[in-house]
Design a protein around this motif. Structure first.
Motif, PDB file in Angstrom:
ATOM      1  N   THR A 106       2.525   1.677  -3.404  1.00 56.06           N
ATOM      2  CA  THR A 106       1.538   2.102  -4.405  1.00 56.06           C
ATOM      3  C   THR A 106       1.223   3.585  -4.255  1.00 56.06           C
ATOM      4  O   THR A 106       1.148   4.327  -5.244  1.00 56.06           O
ATOM      5  CB  THR A 106       0.258   1.268  -4.267  1.00 56.06           C
ATOM      6  N   GLU A 107       1.047   4.040  -3.021  1.00 62.51           N
ATOM      7  CA  GLU A 107       0.764   5.460  -2.789  1.00 62.51           C
ATOM      8  C   GLU A 107       1.945   6.323  -3.240  1.00 62.51           C
ATOM      9  O   GLU A 107       1.752   7.400  -3.817  1.00 62.51           O
ATOM     10  CB  GLU A 107       0.475   5.687  -1.307  1.00 62.51           C
ATOM     11  N   CYS A 126      -3.599  -0.952  -6.308  1.00 64.58           N
ATOM     12  CA  CYS A 126      -2.672  -1.176  -7.417  1.00 64.58           C
ATOM     13  C   CYS A 126      -3.403  -1.119  -8.752  1.00 64.58           C
ATOM     14  O   CYS A 126      -4.594  -1.440  -8.843  1.00 64.58           O
ATOM     15  CB  CYS A 126      -1.983  -2.535  -7.254  1.00 64.58           C
ATOM     16  N   HIS A 142       1.834   6.443  -7.099  1.00 71.10           N
ATOM     17  CA  HIS A 142       0.768   7.332  -7.582  1.00 71.10           C
ATOM     18  C   HIS A 142       1.115   8.790  -7.318  1.00 71.10           C
ATOM     19  O   HIS A 142       0.781   9.680  -8.129  1.00 71.10           O
ATOM     20  CB  HIS A 142      -0.545   6.960  -6.903  1.00 71.10           C
ATOM     21  N   ALA A 143       1.777   9.057  -6.180  1.00 73.31           N
ATOM     22  CA  ALA A 143       2.170  10.429  -5.876  1.00 73.31           C
ATOM     23  C   ALA A 143       3.170  10.953  -6.899  1.00 73.31           C
ATOM     24  O   ALA A 143       3.222  12.156  -7.168  1.00 73.31           O
ATOM     25  CB  ALA A 143       2.767  10.495  -4.468  1.00 73.31           C
ATOM     26  N   ARG A 149       0.831  -1.205   0.000  1.00 67.10           N
ATOM     27  CA  ARG A 149       0.000   0.000   0.000  1.00 67.10           C
ATOM     28  C   ARG A 149       0.864   1.253   0.000  1.00 67.10           C
ATOM     29  O   ARG A 149       0.611   2.204  -0.763  1.00 67.10           O
ATOM     30  CB  ARG A 149      -0.925  -0.003   1.210  1.00 67.10           C
ATOM     31  N   ALA A 150       1.926   1.256   0.823  1.00 64.51           N
ATOM     32  CA  ALA A 150       2.791   2.429   0.895  1.00 64.51           C
ATOM     33  C   ALA A 150       3.523   2.652  -0.432  1.00 64.51           C
ATOM     34  O   ALA A 150       3.653   3.787  -0.896  1.00 64.51           O
ATOM     35  CB  ALA A 150       3.798   2.255   2.035  1.00 64.51           C
TER      36      ALA A 150
END
Length: 660
Positions: free
Chosen positions: A601-602, A630, A605-606, A598-599
């Motif tokens: 993926t974030e 994802c 995306h950032a 999750r981290a």
């Protein structure tokens, strides 16, 4: 009374005598120094001739050995052995002969003789031997006769070079003796004349003469130092100062002749050095080799010999091969080279694969070194950064590797390289949005050869450029055909892998352009996956190549993020559009409720990146990716790599389900 007039004739006699002594000293010194200089130049030339003659003789000896093995294999064929073994030995002989021909000047009689030998071997109808299971006895006899005749010709060349070698040694030693004798005469003459001159010139010129005498002695010392330097350069590596191959073989032969404890040989090959050389440049590679040599010196005992054989290959003569000694030294070497190096302002990580060969029934130093070389390649093929001890069965593996390398060189032209396709699905919908193209080699006899076996061979031999170009060509054609013929897959994308050696060659962007133009595949539906990101950074050729790929509109993906050298800074510096998270992240995070995925993926995306996760094998892992947000995923759960026909059926079945 007036004073008596000075004795002018007496003073003139002393001055004339002093001048005469000076002329004699200068003339004698100049003559002897001319002899010393001439002999020094001759010694330097002879030292070079010794090294060249030894290298030529060693290569010719290797040709003799290859011919002997070829004749033995031909004899075995008469008793039912496979013809392929003889063909391998012929290939090894051709390589040795090509090397030997290059050691002689073009147009020389020796180069012409070797060219004639190669032509004689190539003219023989080897293809007729390969056709049947049991070749004709007359044909085998003709082959053995031809090989024997070639052996005689090679033996003649070897004898000639051996004579050249011994003549050069003799002339070198004579030049050295003459120089030493001349220097001795010069020192004696300078001493005698200096005393005479001191008596003549007395105190008034004593200080000036002492300076001249010191300068002459300094010149003598410099000449001696030059001779020592030339002798050192003939037997030592210029870059690292280590013994070179000639001195290494000499010391190994001395150890093998010692009736005491038999020696062992360690052959050390650097893992990842070619990548550093290709990306950071040759000056950085030279600096790395110097640091490696320094660490190797610190890992051996006082009586052991560390040498650089050439390129990124080093070797060690372990003076005692008592149980465990060579293995313990190998562990120290591997551990020392595993520590990072600071090169060109950045940390560089390499490793070392070590082959160990103990003294047994080898005929000579070169045979013991060859066994260590075989063990080293086994260590490389078993995961690198390790050592292997030579066993007799390893010769079969080495033979297979040499055979595969020869056959891989023709595999592209023969259409043996195939592309397998693994689906990449959108996590939210489960639809296939792309396929990753993977190289496979379908051997006409051995069937499908694992990429884990042939890809490293392609990388080390440079054949990866042609293999990668063929995969790119096939993949873009095939995927564009699916886009045009399969309903619902008009936006299907394709990903292909590229290695740092392909990018460093500076022609991969042109290969991409050609493939897209030939297939009609849109650039925006094409993605190039790159690995070894640390090695890619800082290299101007690679950076320019990546820019040319981006300018075409092709996306770049960082493959295997979370393993090896990949880092967050690489995501920014390499300007990728896709990040592919390595399977190891997913395996580690399965017990942590997806926190790491999750981290990551974030973060992706950032940075405006699409996030794909590799290695999905269970429904639980797929659900974890959905919750983490994802974009896409691939793995055995979603589809294994498959040939084009099977991949088409897979895609067609999905298209039907979408319509239904």
């Amino acid at each position: 009374m007036t004073e008596a007039a000075p004795d002018l004739p007496g003073e003139r006699r002393w001055r004339r005598l002093g001048l005469l002594l000076a002329v004699v000293m200068i003339g004698a010194t100049a003559g002897i120094l001319a002899i010393v200089v001439r002999n020094s130049v001759l010694l330097g030339r002879m030292t070079t001739d010794v090294a060249v003659a030894q290298q030529r003789a060693t290569t010719l000896h290797g040709m003799q050995t290859a011919l002997l093995h070829l004749r033995v294999e031909l004899a075995d064929v008469e008793h039912g052995a496979p013809v392929a073994d003889a063909e391998i030995q012929r290939g090894l002989f051709n390589r040795m002969a090509a090397t030997g021909q290059g050691l002689f000047p073009a147009g020389s009689a020796q180069a012409g003789e070797i060219a004639g030998i190669r032509a004689a071997v190539d003219r023989f109808p080897w293809a007729r031997l390969e056709r049947g299971a049991t070749p004709e006895a007359s044909l085998l006899a003709a082959a053995e006769t031809m090989v024997s005749q070639v052996e005689v010709r090679v033996q003649g060349l070897y004898n000639e070079q051996e004579q050249v070698y011994y003549t050069a040694i003799e002339r070198s030693l004579k030049a050295k003796r003459d120089s030493q004798y001349a220097l001795g005469v010069l020192v004696s003459l300078v001493g005698i004349l200096s005393v005479c001159w001191l008596l003549v010139l007395r105190r008034r010129q004593g200080r000036r003469l002492a300076s001249a005498y010191a300068a002459l002695l300094t010149e003598v010392d410099e000449r001696r130092a030059l001779q020592d330097q030339l002798s050192h350069q003939a037997y030592h590596d210029v870059l690292t100062g280590l013994p070179n191959r000639a001195l290494f073989v000499q010391r190994l032969e001395e150890q093998m002749a010692d009736p005491g404890e038999p020696p062992a040989v360690l052959l050390v090959d650097l893992d990842g050095f070619k990548t550093v050389n290709d990306t950071l440049g040759h000056p950085a590679g030279d600096e790395l080799l110097e640091l490696v040599a320094e660490r190797l010196r610190g890992c051996v005992r006082g009586g052991d010999t560390v040498a650089r054989l050439g390129g990124d290959e080093f070797a060690v003569v372990v003076r005692s091969s008592a149980p465990g000694v060579a293995e313990a030294i190998s562990r120290r070497l591997i551990a020392a080279l595993r520590e990072p190096f600071l090169i060109a302002g950045q940390e560089v990580g390499i490793g070392a694969s070590v082959g160990i060969a103990h003294r047994a029934d080898q005929a000579g130093a070169n045979d013991l070194l060859a066994d260590a070389d075989i063990a080293m390649y086994v260590a490389k093929g078993s995961g690198k950064a390790r050592f292997e001890v030579f066993r007799r069965d390893m010769r079969d593996r080495a033979r297979r590797r040499a055979q595969l390398e020869q056959q891989l060189a023709r595999a592209v032209d023969l259409g043996e390289i195939e592309v397998y396709y693994q689906p990449i699905v959108r996590v939210t919908t489960g639809r296939v949005v792309a396929v990753e193209a993977l190289a496979r080699w379908r051997h006409p006899v051995q069937g499908l050869i694992s990429p884990a076996e042939f890809i490293p061979i392609a990388e080390e031999s440079g054949l990866i450029r042609e293999v990668g170009r063929e995969v790119l060509r096939q993949a873009t054609r095939q995927v564009q055909q699916w886009r045009e013929t399969l309903p619902g897959l008009e936006r299907l994308e394709v990903s292909v892998n590229v290695s740092v050696r392909q990018l460093a060659a500076g022609i991969y962007a042109e290969h991409v352009r050609e493939a897209l133009a030939d297939s009609g595949m849109p650039a925006e539906a094409t993605c190039v996956e790159i690995t070894e990101t640390m090695a890619l950074e800082g290299n101007e050729t690679v950076a320019a190549e990546l820019d040319r790929i981006r300018e075409q509109g092709v996306a770049l993906a960082m493959d295997d993020f979370g393993s090896g050298y990949s880092s967050v800074s690489s995501l920014v510096s390499l300007q990728v559009q896709v990040v592919k998270i390595d399977k190891s992240y997913l395996d580690m995070d399965s017990a942590n409720n997806g926190t790491l995925i999750r981290a990551t993926t974030e973060l992706g995306h950032a940075l405006g990146l699409r996030v794909c996760v590799e290695g999905v094998e269970t429904p639980e892992q797929l659900e974890l990716l959905r919750e983490a947000g994802c974009d896409s995923a691939q793995g055995f759960l979603l589809g294994r790599p498959m040939p084009a026909d099977a991949a088409r059926e897979h895609l067609l079945q999905e298209a039907r389900q979408m319509v239904g």
